[in-house]
Design a protein around this motif. Structure first.
Motif, mmCIF file in Angstrom:
data_model
loop_
_atom_site.group_PDB
_atom_site.id
_atom_site.type_symbol
_atom_site.label_atom_id
_atom_site.label_comp_id
_atom_site.label_asym_id
_atom_site.label_seq_id
_atom_site.Cartn_x
_atom_site.Cartn_y
_atom_site.Cartn_z
ATOM 1 N N LEU A 1 35.164 32.403 43.657
ATOM 2 C CA LEU A 1 36.395 33.069 44.080
ATOM 3 C C LEU A 1 37.639 32.224 43.820
ATOM 4 C CD1 LEU A 1 35.207 34.639 47.471
ATOM 5 C CD2 LEU A 1 35.656 35.846 45.326
ATOM 6 N N THR A 2 37.463 30.939 43.613
ATOM 7 C CA THR A 2 38.611 30.054 43.385
ATOM 8 C C THR A 2 39.088 30.064 41.933
ATOM 9 O OG1 THR A 2 37.169 28.156 42.978
ATOM 10 C CG2 THR A 2 37.924 28.493 45.247
ATOM 11 N N THR A 3 38.370 30.713 41.044
ATOM 12 C CA THR A 3 38.718 30.683 39.619
ATOM 13 C C THR A 3 40.132 31.174 39.353
ATOM 14 O OG1 THR A 3 36.403 30.961 39.012
ATOM 15 C CG2 THR A 3 38.020 31.506 37.332
ATOM 16 N N ALA A 4 40.596 32.145 40.115
ATOM 17 C CA ALA A 4 41.909 32.739 39.843
ATOM 18 C C ALA A 4 43.074 31.804 40.141
ATOM 19 C CB ALA A 4 42.079 34.020 40.655
ATOM 20 N N ILE A 5 42.838 30.705 40.847
ATOM 21 C CA ILE A 5 43.956 29.844 41.232
ATOM 22 C C ILE A 5 43.872 28.438 40.644
ATOM 23 C CG2 ILE A 5 42.980 28.967 43.382
ATOM 24 C CD1 ILE A 5 45.804 29.481 44.614
ATOM 25 N N ILE A 6 42.717 28.041 40.171
ATOM 26 C CA ILE A 6 42.589 26.654 39.701
ATOM 27 C C ILE A 6 43.329 26.454 38.381
ATOM 28 C CG2 ILE A 6 40.476 26.091 40.955
ATOM 29 C CD1 ILE A 6 38.875 26.753 38.502
ATOM 30 N N PRO A 7 44.083 25.362 38.282
ATOM 31 C CA PRO A 7 44.895 25.146 37.082
ATOM 32 C C PRO A 7 44.092 24.686 35.867
ATOM 33 C CG PRO A 7 45.136 23.300 38.574
ATOM 34 C CD PRO A 7 44.289 24.326 39.285
ATOM 35 N N THR A 8 42.818 24.391 36.050
ATOM 36 C CA THR A 8 41.997 23.951 34.922
ATOM 37 C C THR A 8 41.260 25.112 34.264
ATOM 38 O OG1 THR A 8 40.244 23.406 36.499
ATOM 39 C CG2 THR A 8 41.693 21.612 35.803
ATOM 40 N N SER A 9 41.445 26.316 34.770
ATOM 41 C CA SER A 9 40.811 27.495 34.184
ATOM 42 C C SER A 9 41.620 27.960 32.978
ATOM 43 C CB SER A 9 40.722 28.622 35.216
ATOM 44 O OG SER A 9 40.349 29.831 34.594
ATOM 45 N N GLY A 10 40.971 27.951 31.827
ATOM 46 C CA GLY A 10 41.645 28.379 30.602
ATOM 47 C C GLY A 10 42.122 29.815 30.666
ATOM 48 N N ILE A 11 41.341 30.663 31.296
ATOM 49 C CA ILE A 11 41.718 32.079 31.404
ATOM 50 C C ILE A 11 42.968 32.224 32.254
ATOM 51 C CG2 ILE A 11 41.007 34.312 32.320
ATOM 52 C CD1 ILE A 11 38.144 33.579 31.457
ATOM 53 N N THR A 12 42.989 31.565 33.415
ATOM 54 C CA THR A 12 44.150 31.664 34.300
ATOM 55 C C THR A 12 45.400 31.140 33.611
ATOM 56 O OG1 THR A 12 42.754 31.431 36.260
ATOM 57 C CG2 THR A 12 45.090 30.940 36.531
ATOM 58 N N VAL A 13 45.308 29.956 33.034
ATOM 59 C CA VAL A 13 46.465 29.353 32.380
ATOM 60 C C VAL A 13 46.897 30.190 31.175
ATOM 61 C CG1 VAL A 13 47.264 27.301 31.143
ATOM 62 C CG2 VAL A 13 45.915 27.052 33.216
ATOM 63 N N GLY A 14 45.924 30.705 30.413
ATOM 64 C CA GLY A 14 46.251 31.534 29.255
ATOM 65 C C GLY A 14 46.966 32.814 29.639
ATOM 66 N N VAL A 15 46.473 33.483 30.664
ATOM 67 C CA VAL A 15 47.098 34.733 31.110
ATOM 68 C C VAL A 15 48.499 34.453 31.654
ATOM 69 C CG1 VAL A 15 46.957 36.578 32.833
ATOM 70 C CG2 VAL A 15 44.944 35.963 31.504
#
Length: 165
Positions: free
Chosen positions: A112-126
């Motif tokens: 559930l934390t994937t949407a907020i972590i700054p190391t997630s490529g998807i989050t940062v890309g979006v």
């Protein structure tokens, strides 16, 4: 319908998207083999059991969730993370007195934390595509993440107390 001449290039184009995930899974499996053969998993279990263990199984399940959330910061691939952590978390669940299914649920809630972590490529890309600054995103997502945290901690209590099969 593709002709024989178009089939191979179409297959190659589709298969090239699978190379990255396949590499992550292969590296995670290689890491698990090295950890198992080098008896690193046993050492980790010995070190983690007192930290995760508790007189109350609910607290043990909740600690496993928090550990998985931290690991999710470093390993974003759900499959790669499962391949790397489940060989440790499943026997750890046995040691601390909760079912393996509860350990898997803790792993799933950790995602559930994937949407907020700054190391997630998807989050940062979006965020980059949308032009939304990360700080703005965090301020907007923090209440939702707090709700997810409370929900996950509460929902782990039921399977931990009932020894969910």
């Amino acid at each position: 319908r593709l002709s024989a001449d178009d089939l191979v290039p179409a297959f190659m184009q589709g298969a090239c998207h699978l190379v990255g995930p396949a590499l992550v899974i292969a590296l995670a499996k290689a890491t698990v083999i090295l950890m198992r053969d080098g008896q690193i998993i046993d050492t980790m279990l010995h070190a983690l059991a007192p930290l995760v263990g508790s007189d109350n199984p609910v607290f043990a399940a909740q600690k496993m969730f928090l550990i998985q959330s931290v690991i999710n910061f470093f390993i974003h691939s759900g499959t790669g993370q499962a391949a790397l952590t489940m060989p440790i978390m499943a026997p750890l669940a046995d040691l601390v007195g909760i079912t393996r299914q509860t350990a898997v649920l803790a792993f799933q809630f950790g995602e559930l934390t994937t949407a907020i972590i700054p190391t997630s490529g998807i989050t940062v890309g979006v965020l980059a595509l949308s032009g939304l600054p990360y700080g703005t995103w965090v301020r907007w997502m923090l209440p939702l993440q707090a709700a997810y945290l409370v929900m996950a901690l509460a929902l782990l209590a039921v399977p931990a107390l009932t020894q969910w099969p």
